[in-house]
Motif scaffolding. Sequence first.
Motif, mmCIF file in Angstrom:
data_model
loop_
_atom_site.group_PDB
_atom_site.id
_atom_site.type_symbol
_atom_site.label_atom_id
_atom_site.label_comp_id
_atom_site.label_asym_id
_atom_site.label_seq_id
_atom_site.Cartn_x
_atom_site.Cartn_y
_atom_site.Cartn_z
ATOM 1 N N LEU A 76 -2.233 2.905 17.669
ATOM 2 C CA LEU A 76 -2.989 1.661 17.466
ATOM 3 C C LEU A 76 -2.838 1.154 16.035
ATOM 4 O O LEU A 76 -2.683 -0.047 15.805
ATOM 5 N N LEU A 77 -2.883 2.078 15.080
ATOM 6 C CA LEU A 77 -2.720 1.686 13.677
ATOM 7 C C LEU A 77 -1.347 1.072 13.439
ATOM 8 O O LEU A 77 -1.219 0.053 12.751
ATOM 9 N N LEU A 78 -0.308 1.699 13.983
ATOM 10 C CA LEU A 78 1.054 1.197 13.800
ATOM 11 C C LEU A 78 1.209 -0.197 14.398
ATOM 12 O O LEU A 78 1.768 -1.097 13.755
ATOM 13 N N ILE A 79 0.716 -0.376 15.618
ATOM 14 C CA ILE A 79 0.809 -1.672 16.289
ATOM 15 C C ILE A 79 0.043 -2.737 15.501
ATOM 16 O O ILE A 79 0.513 -3.868 15.314
ATOM 17 N N THR A 80 -1.141 -2.374 15.025
ATOM 18 C CA THR A 80 -1.962 -3.316 14.258
ATOM 19 C C THR A 80 -1.284 -3.680 12.943
ATOM 20 O O THR A 80 -1.317 -4.841 12.517
ATOM 21 N N LEU A 81 -0.668 -2.694 12.302
ATOM 22 C CA LEU A 81 0.025 -2.921 11.031
ATOM 23 C C LEU A 81 1.176 -3.904 11.209
ATOM 24 O O LEU A 81 1.313 -4.870 10.438
ATOM 25 N N ILE A 82 1.977 -3.704 12.229
ATOM 26 C CA ILE A 82 3.116 -4.595 12.486
ATOM 27 C C ILE A 82 2.622 -6.004 12.811
ATOM 28 O O ILE A 82 3.147 -7.003 12.303
ATOM 29 N N ILE A 141 -1.149 -8.463 19.632
ATOM 30 C CA ILE A 141 -1.516 -9.882 19.520
ATOM 31 C C ILE A 141 -2.724 -10.037 18.604
ATOM 32 O O ILE A 141 -2.768 -10.950 17.752
ATOM 33 N N LEU A 142 -3.706 -9.140 18.740
ATOM 34 C CA LEU A 142 -4.890 -9.204 17.882
ATOM 35 C C LEU A 142 -4.540 -8.868 16.434
ATOM 36 O O LEU A 142 -5.156 -9.395 15.497
ATOM 37 N N GLY A 143 -3.548 -7.992 16.238
ATOM 38 C CA GLY A 143 -3.077 -7.722 14.883
ATOM 39 C C GLY A 143 -2.481 -8.963 14.242
ATOM 40 O O GLY A 143 -2.717 -9.252 13.062
ATOM 41 N N ILE A 144 -1.708 -9.725 15.030
ATOM 42 C CA ILE A 144 -1.144 -10.990 14.540
ATOM 43 C C ILE A 144 -2.269 -11.954 14.174
ATOM 44 O O ILE A 144 -2.262 -12.566 13.103
ATOM 45 N N THR A 182 -6.912 -2.464 8.476
ATOM 46 C CA THR A 182 -5.457 -2.332 8.472
ATOM 47 C C THR A 182 -4.782 -3.692 8.525
ATOM 48 O O THR A 182 -3.872 -3.987 7.738
ATOM 49 N N ALA A 183 -5.231 -4.546 9.466
ATOM 50 C CA ALA A 183 -4.645 -5.888 9.585
ATOM 51 C C ALA A 183 -4.899 -6.701 8.318
ATOM 52 O O ALA A 183 -3.989 -7.364 7.797
ATOM 53 N N ASN A 184 -6.134 -6.640 7.816
ATOM 54 C CA ASN A 184 -6.468 -7.405 6.604
ATOM 55 C C ASN A 184 -5.737 -6.864 5.383
ATOM 56 O O ASN A 184 -5.299 -7.625 4.509
ATOM 57 N N GLY A 185 -5.612 -5.540 5.310
ATOM 58 C CA GLY A 185 -4.980 -4.939 4.142
ATOM 59 C C GLY A 185 -3.512 -5.298 4.033
ATOM 60 O O GLY A 185 -3.035 -5.679 2.957
ATOM 61 N N ILE A 186 -2.780 -5.183 5.130
ATOM 62 C CA ILE A 186 -1.352 -5.515 5.069
ATOM 63 C C ILE A 186 -1.160 -7.012 4.869
ATOM 64 O O ILE A 186 -0.219 -7.447 4.196
ATOM 65 N N ALA A 187 -2.084 -7.824 5.438
ATOM 66 C CA ALA A 187 -2.012 -9.268 5.212
ATOM 67 C C ALA A 187 -2.276 -9.587 3.745
ATOM 68 O O ALA A 187 -1.573 -10.404 3.133
ATOM 69 N N ALA A 188 -3.288 -8.936 3.164
ATOM 70 C CA ALA A 188 -3.605 -9.164 1.756
ATOM 71 C C ALA A 188 -2.427 -8.801 0.862
ATOM 72 O O ALA A 188 -2.089 -9.533 -0.081
ATOM 73 N N LEU A 189 -1.776 -7.671 1.160
ATOM 74 C CA LEU A 189 -0.606 -7.264 0.374
ATOM 75 C C LEU A 189 0.515 -8.291 0.499
ATOM 76 O O LEU A 189 1.175 -8.631 -0.497
ATOM 77 N N THR A 190 0.728 -8.799 1.702
ATOM 78 C CA THR A 190 1.758 -9.817 1.922
ATOM 79 C C THR A 190 1.456 -11.082 1.130
ATOM 80 O O THR A 190 2.346 -11.668 0.502
#
Length: 249
Positions: A76-82, A141-144, A182-190
């Motif tokens: 779930l973490l991997l899918i959310t991260l991507i 989809i929710l990760g996106i 996880t989703a917010n963190g990778i988005a923030a880094l981007t």
Amino acid sequence: MDHFFLIAGAGLLAGAMNALAGGGSFVTIPALIAAGVPSVQANASSTVALFPGGLASAWVYRDGLQPLGNVSMRLLLLITLIGGILGAVLLLLTSAQTFDHLLPWLLLIATIVLSFGRQFGEWLRRHVHIKPAAVLIAQFILGIYGGYFGGAVGIMMMAVWSVLTNRDLKTLNPPRTIMVSTANGIAALTFIIAHAVYWQQTLIMLVAAIIGGYGGARIARFASPQAVRVATLMLTFGITAAFFVRAYG
């Protein structure tokens, strides 16, 4: 710095809202736009400003992680991260004019989920059985969505997960918090790498949101959950209506 009190006040309120019922981005994004930050960059800056508070919650919940049915947390973490990376990139590729027209609809979706997400999750559990593979697709989809905008994404996740397990919703809070962070963190880094963050406004809001989150957690000890929910929904409906008028009025 003409908008210092607006930004700081929005951060305080958003931090408290996230600690009490969620929906902090309903306050931070409009405040940043009102302070002159373009809408796409306002969304990016809001994500960065609210991330530390979410990260602190994730740390508190770190020992409560358990697999959801046959779906492991690592997957779930991997899918959310991507999904989060893809959503953040999609936001950066969206023009300010397009996002200005999308924003009211994103706010409306989040408002509806805040209003009825838990009931929908209970209905799903009674009437629908979704296989793990379908849950992973939904999580992607929710990760996106989380990387692109993220309003009420945690409640959306819990509604989907509720069909996999009979666990009490309270026990779904740890994975919800971790996945949203996880989703917010990778988005923030981007957003930081892409130089899409207005740092002066963001840092003020970030500090205020941490203080507001602490205060909100204290208030939650004695505040009526129903009163908090009603106040949150009234605020989110009002802001959503205002953005529809702004975009189409």
